[in-house]
Design a protein around this motif. Sequence first.
Motif, PDB file in Angstrom:
ATOM      1  N   ASN A  80      55.986 -81.439  32.550  1.00 35.40           N
ATOM      2  CA  ASN A  80      55.427 -80.202  32.044  1.00 35.40           C
ATOM      3  C   ASN A  80      53.934 -80.400  31.862  1.00 35.40           C
ATOM      4  O   ASN A  80      53.445 -80.718  30.788  1.00 35.40           O
ATOM      5  CB  ASN A  80      56.092 -79.809  30.727  1.00 35.40           C
ATOM      6  N   THR A  81      53.204 -80.210  32.943  1.00 37.78           N
ATOM      7  CA  THR A  81      51.766 -80.475  32.946  1.00 37.78           C
ATOM      8  C   THR A  81      51.033 -79.479  32.060  1.00 37.78           C
ATOM      9  O   THR A  81      51.520 -78.380  31.781  1.00 37.78           O
ATOM     10  CB  THR A  81      51.219 -80.380  34.371  1.00 37.78           C
ATOM     11  N   PRO A  82      49.819 -79.842  31.637  1.00 31.82           N
ATOM     12  CA  PRO A  82      49.001 -78.876  30.878  1.00 31.82           C
ATOM     13  C   PRO A  82      48.750 -77.601  31.670  1.00 31.82           C
ATOM     14  O   PRO A  82      48.684 -76.511  31.085  1.00 31.82           O
ATOM     15  CB  PRO A  82      47.710 -79.645  30.621  1.00 31.82           C
ATOM     16  N   GLU A  83      48.615 -77.721  32.991  1.00 35.85           N
ATOM     17  CA  GLU A  83      48.415 -76.528  33.823  1.00 35.85           C
ATOM     18  C   GLU A  83      49.629 -75.607  33.747  1.00 35.85           C
ATOM     19  O   GLU A  83      49.490 -74.386  33.623  1.00 35.85           O
ATOM     20  CB  GLU A  83      48.156 -76.947  35.273  1.00 35.85           C
ATOM     21  N   ARG A  84      50.811 -76.198  33.801  1.00 42.72           N
ATOM     22  CA  ARG A  84      52.032 -75.374  33.745  1.00 42.72           C
ATOM     23  C   ARG A  84      52.170 -74.699  32.391  1.00 42.72           C
ATOM     24  O   ARG A  84      52.540 -73.519  32.315  1.00 42.72           O
ATOM     25  CB  ARG A  84      53.252 -76.243  34.038  1.00 42.72           C
ATOM     26  N   ALA A  85      51.867 -75.429  31.345  1.00 42.82           N
ATOM     27  CA  ALA A  85      51.956 -74.845  30.005  1.00 42.82           C
ATOM     28  C   ALA A  85      50.974 -73.689  29.855  1.00 42.82           C
ATOM     29  O   ALA A  85      51.293 -72.651  29.256  1.00 42.82           O
ATOM     30  CB  ALA A  85      51.692 -75.916  28.952  1.00 42.82           C
ATOM     31  N   LEU A 135      42.823 -70.077  37.451  1.00 50.87           N
ATOM     32  CA  LEU A 135      41.544 -70.556  36.932  1.00 50.87           C
ATOM     33  C   LEU A 135      41.600 -70.724  35.421  1.00 50.87           C
ATOM     34  O   LEU A 135      41.113 -71.725  34.872  1.00 50.87           O
ATOM     35  CB  LEU A 135      40.432 -69.586  37.326  1.00 50.87           C
ATOM     36  N   SER A 136      42.187 -69.753  34.738  1.00 50.42           N
ATOM     37  CA  SER A 136      42.319 -69.880  33.275  1.00 50.42           C
ATOM     38  C   SER A 136      43.114 -71.122  32.908  1.00 50.42           C
ATOM     39  O   SER A 136      42.765 -71.843  31.954  1.00 50.42           O
ATOM     40  CB  SER A 136      42.997 -68.633  32.706  1.00 50.42           C
ATOM     41  N   ALA A 137      44.183 -71.392  33.665  1.00 54.74           N
ATOM     42  CA  ALA A 137      44.997 -72.579  33.388  1.00 54.74           C
ATOM     43  C   ALA A 137      44.214 -73.854  33.665  1.00 54.74           C
ATOM     44  O   ALA A 137      44.340 -74.848  32.934  1.00 54.74           O
ATOM     45  CB  ALA A 137      46.267 -72.542  34.239  1.00 54.74           C
ATOM     46  N   HIS A 138      43.413 -73.838  34.713  1.00 54.44           N
ATOM     47  CA  HIS A 138      42.561 -74.999  35.028  1.00 54.44           C
ATOM     48  C   HIS A 138      41.576 -75.285  33.885  1.00 54.44           C
ATOM     49  O   HIS A 138      41.425 -76.434  33.459  1.00 54.44           O
ATOM     50  CB  HIS A 138      41.801 -74.724  36.327  1.00 54.44           C
ATOM     51  N   LEU A 139      40.937 -74.246  33.386  1.00 60.66           N
ATOM     52  CA  LEU A 139      39.987 -74.429  32.287  1.00 60.66           C
ATOM     53  C   LEU A 139      40.697 -74.921  31.036  1.00 60.66           C
ATOM     54  O   LEU A 139      40.206 -75.824  30.335  1.00 60.66           O
ATOM     55  CB  LEU A 139      39.247 -73.117  32.018  1.00 60.66           C
ATOM     56  N   SER A 140      41.853 -74.342  30.747  1.00 64.85           N
ATOM     57  CA  SER A 140      42.598 -74.742  29.552  1.00 64.85           C
ATOM     58  C   SER A 140      43.056 -76.186  29.647  1.00 64.85           C
ATOM     59  O   SER A 140      42.958 -76.962  28.688  1.00 64.85           O
ATOM     60  CB  SER A 140      43.799 -73.812  29.367  1.00 64.85           C
ATOM     61  N   ALA A 141      43.562 -76.571  30.826  1.00 68.88           N
ATOM     62  CA  ALA A 141      44.118 -77.915  30.990  1.00 68.88           C
ATOM     63  C   ALA A 141      43.053 -78.994  30.962  1.00 68.88           C
ATOM     64  O   ALA A 141      43.296 -80.119  30.516  1.00 68.88           O
ATOM     65  CB  ALA A 141      44.904 -77.983  32.311  1.00 68.88           C
ATOM     66  N   THR A 142      41.853 -78.660  31.447  1.00 65.25           N
ATOM     67  CA  THR A 142      40.780 -79.659  31.534  1.00 65.25           C
ATOM     68  C   THR A 142      39.805 -79.586  30.369  1.00 65.25           C
ATOM     69  O   THR A 142      38.985 -80.501  30.187  1.00 65.25           O
ATOM     70  CB  THR A 142      39.986 -79.470  32.845  1.00 65.25           C
ATOM     71  N   GLY A 143      39.877 -78.520  29.582  1.00 64.94           N
ATOM     72  CA  GLY A 143      38.949 -78.346  28.485  1.00 64.94           C
ATOM     73  C   GLY A 143      37.551 -77.977  28.925  1.00 64.94           C
ATOM     74  O   GLY A 143      36.609 -78.003  28.127  1.00 64.94           O
ATOM     75  N   GLY A 154      52.413 -70.418  42.172  1.00 62.66           N
ATOM     76  CA  GLY A 154      51.145 -70.326  42.884  1.00 62.66           C
ATOM     77  C   GLY A 154      49.959 -70.432  41.950  1.00 62.66           C
ATOM     78  O   GLY A 154      48.953 -71.087  42.269  1.00 62.66           O
ATOM     79  N   CYS A 155      50.053 -69.791  40.788  1.00 58.83           N
ATOM     80  CA  CYS A 155      48.983 -69.907  39.785  1.00 58.83           C
ATOM     81  C   CYS A 155      48.786 -71.367  39.387  1.00 58.83           C
ATOM     82  O   CYS A 155      47.647 -71.853  39.274  1.00 58.83           O
ATOM     83  CB  CYS A 155      49.330 -69.085  38.547  1.00 58.83           C
ATOM     84  N   GLU A 156      49.899 -72.063  39.163  1.00 54.81           N
ATOM     85  CA  GLU A 156      49.806 -73.465  38.775  1.00 54.81           C
ATOM     86  C   GLU A 156      49.193 -74.307  39.891  1.00 54.81           C
ATOM     87  O   GLU A 156      48.364 -75.201  39.646  1.00 54.81           O
ATOM     88  CB  GLU A 156      51.196 -74.001  38.411  1.00 54.81           C
ATOM     89  N   ALA A 157      49.586 -74.008  41.145  1.00 50.02           N
ATOM     90  CA  ALA A 157      49.030 -74.760  42.277  1.00 50.02           C
ATOM     91  C   ALA A 157      47.519 -74.578  42.368  1.00 50.02           C
ATOM     92  O   ALA A 157      46.786 -75.518  42.681  1.00 50.02           O
ATOM     93  CB  ALA A 157      49.710 -74.317  43.575  1.00 50.02           C
ATOM     94  N   VAL A 158      47.036 -73.364  42.099  1.00 55.85           N
ATOM     95  CA  VAL A 158      45.591 -73.121  42.083  1.00 55.85           C
ATOM     96  C   VAL A 158      44.921 -74.020  41.042  1.00 55.85           C
ATOM     97  O   VAL A 158      43.899 -74.667  41.318  1.00 55.85           O
ATOM     98  CB  VAL A 158      45.297 -71.636  41.781  1.00 55.85           C
ATOM     99  N   ALA A 159      45.492 -74.075  39.861  1.00 54.95           N
ATOM    100  CA  ALA A 159      44.913 -74.896  38.794  1.00 54.95           C
ATOM    101  C   ALA A 159      44.858 -76.368  39.200  1.00 54.95           C
ATOM    102  O   ALA A 159      43.864 -77.066  38.966  1.00 54.95           O
ATOM    103  CB  ALA A 159      45.717 -74.720  37.509  1.00 54.95           C
ATOM    104  N   HIS A 160      45.937 -76.861  39.810  1.00 55.34           N
ATOM    105  CA  HIS A 160      45.951 -78.247  40.266  1.00 55.34           C
ATOM    106  C   HIS A 160      44.932 -78.481  41.379  1.00 55.34           C
ATOM    107  O   HIS A 160      44.302 -79.544  41.442  1.00 55.34           O
ATOM    108  CB  HIS A 160      47.339 -78.623  40.774  1.00 55.34           C
ATOM    109  N   LEU A 161      44.769 -77.509  42.275  1.00 58.94           N
ATOM    110  CA  LEU A 161      43.895 -77.704  43.426  1.00 58.94           C
ATOM    111  C   LEU A 161      42.455 -77.920  43.005  1.00 58.94           C
ATOM    112  O   LEU A 161      41.759 -78.773  43.570  1.00 58.94           O
ATOM    113  CB  LEU A 161      44.001 -76.516  44.385  1.00 58.94           C
ATOM    114  N   TRP A 162      41.976 -77.158  42.016  1.00 61.82           N
ATOM    115  CA  TRP A 162      40.579 -77.341  41.603  1.00 61.82           C
ATOM    116  C   TRP A 162      40.358 -78.753  41.037  1.00 61.82           C
ATOM    117  O   TRP A 162      39.318 -79.370  41.275  1.00 61.82           O
ATOM    118  CB  TRP A 162      40.171 -76.285  40.585  1.00 61.82           C
ATOM    119  N   ARG A 163      41.332 -79.250  40.312  1.00 65.86           N
ATOM    120  CA  ARG A 163      41.207 -80.620  39.810  1.00 65.86           C
ATOM    121  C   ARG A 163      41.270 -81.631  40.958  1.00 65.86           C
ATOM    122  O   ARG A 163      40.485 -82.588  41.006  1.00 65.86           O
ATOM    123  CB  ARG A 163      42.311 -80.904  38.786  1.00 65.86           C
TER     124      ARG A 163
END
Length: 476
Positions: free
Chosen positions: A10-15, A142-150, A456-465
């Motif tokens: 349960n990655t931070p991106e998924r959460a 993108l929102s998930a990416h920002l949240s997961a990475t701070g 797909g939203c989660e995959a976007v978040a992972h891709l930027w990282r």
Amino acid sequence: MTVETPSPTNTPERAAVAAGAQEWLETLQSWVRIPSVSADPDHHADVAASARFLAGELRAKGFPEVKVLDEGPWLPAVLAHWPSGDPAAVRVVVYGHHDVQPADGVERWTHPPFEPRIIDGILHGRGASDDKGNIAMHLLGLSAHLSATGRTAPAVDLTMLVEGEEESGSPHILELLQAYRSELDADLVVVSDTGIFGPETPSVCIGMRGLVAGEIHVHGPDIDLHSGSFGGAVPNPIAELSRILAALHDDDRHVAVTGFYDDVVDPTEAERAATAALPFDERAWISGPAASRVPAGEAGWTTLERVGARPTAEINGIWGGYTGPGNKTIVPTDAYAKLTFRLVGRQDPATIQKLVTDFVQATARPGVEVEIHWEGSGVAPLYVDTTHPATTATRRALGLAFDTDEVLMTREGGSGPEAELAGVIGAPLVFLGVMTDADQIHAPNESASVPLLLKGCEAVAHLWRELAELGRAGLE
């Protein structure tokens, strides 16, 4: 070939995706309510409204630079930038479209096309999948990416270009790209207008066919004639058009246009073997998303090869004469047909247009006037470098979202302006989308699986990282 991914977790991106899902779905439904049909001039104001809606959502998500591109021959597009703040960051352009296909045949829709609703995890509505759903993934992703990475800005320099004419063949995409070329410098182009092999079989698209579209006009007598007085004595334009259309294919359904296959590049034996190994249930596909009874197509090729690796000639519409209730005994004055040709390999749109024009003129018999009018210059086929680090990163991102290390690579039969994007921007290109055949894009009852969209939203978040970890040097 598999792509190694960490164990499912349960990655931070998924959460973060789960936390924002409800609000995001409400936003997507509001967007789907806008009937942004680019093919219909009566809806061009809706296309503009759709662009303004997206621009507003991008600003709300934090994009510091957002503008609606409405000063040009194209229908309104949206261009947005969000720099990462790191001069060495990977520069990414995300492409998609916000216009939708016409929703004709409303009586065949189970639910009104522009009154979206979610039933049993399925979002119903025109554009739910193609392409508003797949572009909206970048908002929550993108929102998930920002949240997961701070982070307060994305880890990549992010540019979004969302056009408003793709469903009309992107007739002005080159002009649009050239007009804003200085704002589209990139190390990578990400296209979110494709799909995956299936809900349990994630994949990345590695090729899309090109496309040219045209309309044949056959003119016979200068007025409608009484079929009793003139029938059988003068050419009937509908009969002549039908004969031309029938001549497009031979008995093995090969395209009969001279020179049509000259620049086709056949898949290698390894590619054919990889396609054959895909978990494809042809019978279920025929009776399900294909809504047909038997497979059919160019002899010597499988169904998957026909829809991904082979060129086609299709008759999309035909009309002329009297089509109202009852009968009207005439020899009509005009007949029309709409055609599209899907292209593969090195087939050039301009060359195919000339070959087909010559074929139509040569096939027409004396006594009728035949013209073929092409819609724009068409689009070329495009193939992805399957060994490029960005392709591997995209597969890793999808694998994380789908909890699998088995992310396939498949070709798609659709077409878009990808070759133009890659050519003008001068950067490699990857596809990231989650459409499936069950979405019935371009047909009545278009829909999208909400769980797949969220993946797909989660995959976007992972891709930027993933791309940030590679860095520019890693993409070379």
